[in-house]
Enzyme design. Sequence first.
Site, PDB file in Angstrom:
ATOM      1  N   GLY A 214       3.035   2.381  21.402  1.00 45.21           N
ATOM      2  CA  GLY A 214       1.988   1.376  21.236  1.00 45.21           C
ATOM      3  C   GLY A 214       1.480   1.170  19.830  1.00 45.21           C
ATOM      4  N   ASP A 215       1.903   2.021  18.889  1.00 43.61           N
ATOM      5  CA  ASP A 215       1.410   1.874  17.514  1.00 43.61           C
ATOM      6  C   ASP A 215       2.468   2.385  16.536  1.00 43.61           C
ATOM      7  OD1 ASP A 215      -0.397   1.146  15.570  1.00 43.61           O
ATOM      8  OD2 ASP A 215      -1.605   2.963  15.711  1.00 43.61           O
ATOM      9  N   PHE A 216       3.702   1.939  16.753  1.00 55.52           N
ATOM     10  CA  PHE A 216       4.841   2.406  15.953  1.00 55.52           C
ATOM     11  C   PHE A 216       4.808   1.680  14.609  1.00 55.52           C
ATOM     12  CE2 PHE A 216       9.531   3.272  15.486  1.00 55.52           C
ATOM     13  CZ  PHE A 216       9.439   4.645  15.614  1.00 55.52           C
ATOM     14  N   ASN A 217       3.875   2.080  13.770  1.00 54.80           N
ATOM     15  CA  ASN A 217       3.637   1.331  12.536  1.00 54.80           C
ATOM     16  C   ASN A 217       4.065   2.099  11.286  1.00 54.80           C
ATOM     17  OD1 ASN A 217       1.442   2.936  11.432  1.00 54.80           O
ATOM     18  ND2 ASN A 217       0.057   1.961  12.880  1.00 54.80           N
ATOM     19  N   ASN A 220       2.654   5.557  10.761  1.00 55.44           N
ATOM     20  CA  ASN A 220       2.876   6.538  11.832  1.00 55.44           C
ATOM     21  C   ASN A 220       4.320   7.019  11.921  1.00 55.44           C
ATOM     22  OD1 ASN A 220       0.224   6.642  12.657  1.00 55.44           O
ATOM     23  ND2 ASN A 220       0.460   5.068  14.224  1.00 55.44           N
TER      24      ASN A 220
END
Length: 364
Positions: A214-217, A220
């Site tokens: 959900g937050d593979f940025n 991260n």
Amino acid sequence: MPPKNAKPNLSHSQVSEIVKRLYRLTASVIQSLPSYDDQNFYVAPSEGGEYILKIMNSEDSKNTLLIEVQTYTMSFLQQNGIPAQTALPNTSGERMSLEEIDCGFGSQKYLVRLLTYLPGTTISKVPLTPQLLYEMGKTAAKMDTVIKKMKHPHLHVLEREGFKWSLSNVALLEDYLYVLDGEPLLEVVKSVIQGYKSSVDPKRSSFRKCINHGDFNDLNVLVQPNDKEGYRITGILDFGDMNSGYYIHELAITVMYMMIEHPKPIEVGGPVLAGWESVLPLNEVEKDCLYLLVLSRFCQSLVLGRYSLTLHPENEEYLMISSRKGVNILQQLWELGKEQVEKLWFETAAQLSDKSERQEQTCS
């Protein structure tokens, strides 16, 4: 999103006391690290080793089952060859504990975990070559397929109905559009939300379900140099936005955040897509919705980033990293249009996939 005063604000002396009491370690080095809602510290004890102390905000700390599932997922990924942090057991043998701490606005309860330290630098700080973007797509797909196999008695907590950062809930942004009042981009955001409601939402039944990171940025994912003058992925961080979703959501999120760090954002989609499809080819409906889902994630980042800024103006630099860069990219993608953007992404992906197959045949 946690309300004001929910974010912890521990001093270094409080960190030192917690590490000593809960883990019997003497912190010789403590460094603050950036975080959106929580508080993170790099800790190097005199006994040896390197760790990350993560203190969850008081609002999210109320949901212990959710954090338990996130913590379990990290260990499950690590056991299955995906580089993720794992939580160390404390003196009670637990991998997390609820601690009552006064951070200057009265005692509140915060969930505390000591996580393994993963070496590397964030992918935001290295050149995003086509090969590295391919690896990002491939890793994201592998991660979701591994998590799909995971069993846990409380997976139901990942449903997270009403979770604002889920790409299933883009329509919820309408409640926060006031933060863009007077800005030219407001009309673009409204149009994207309308496009999502009319062209993505009705097709969701054709998306394949999974559990999303959900937050593979860009902040991260950790990388280190490989032996070919490039980089390899060595760590995946921050599972706080995990939710029950769809494979296509993870891909859209990955594409969006990689675009933010690239000098030519429009060129990102092809390599990421090729890497993803080397593990998990998209079906036709997923392909048709990718463009609007990427734009929808830009809108989430922009609107919710601005909203968070009204709650935490002191954290402007971190909160607006993605939002600031994303404004121009969102405008560019919208002006180019679905047909032109998809043509570039899918043609590039096909070329890279052919090249990858030829290289594999040569090696074998």
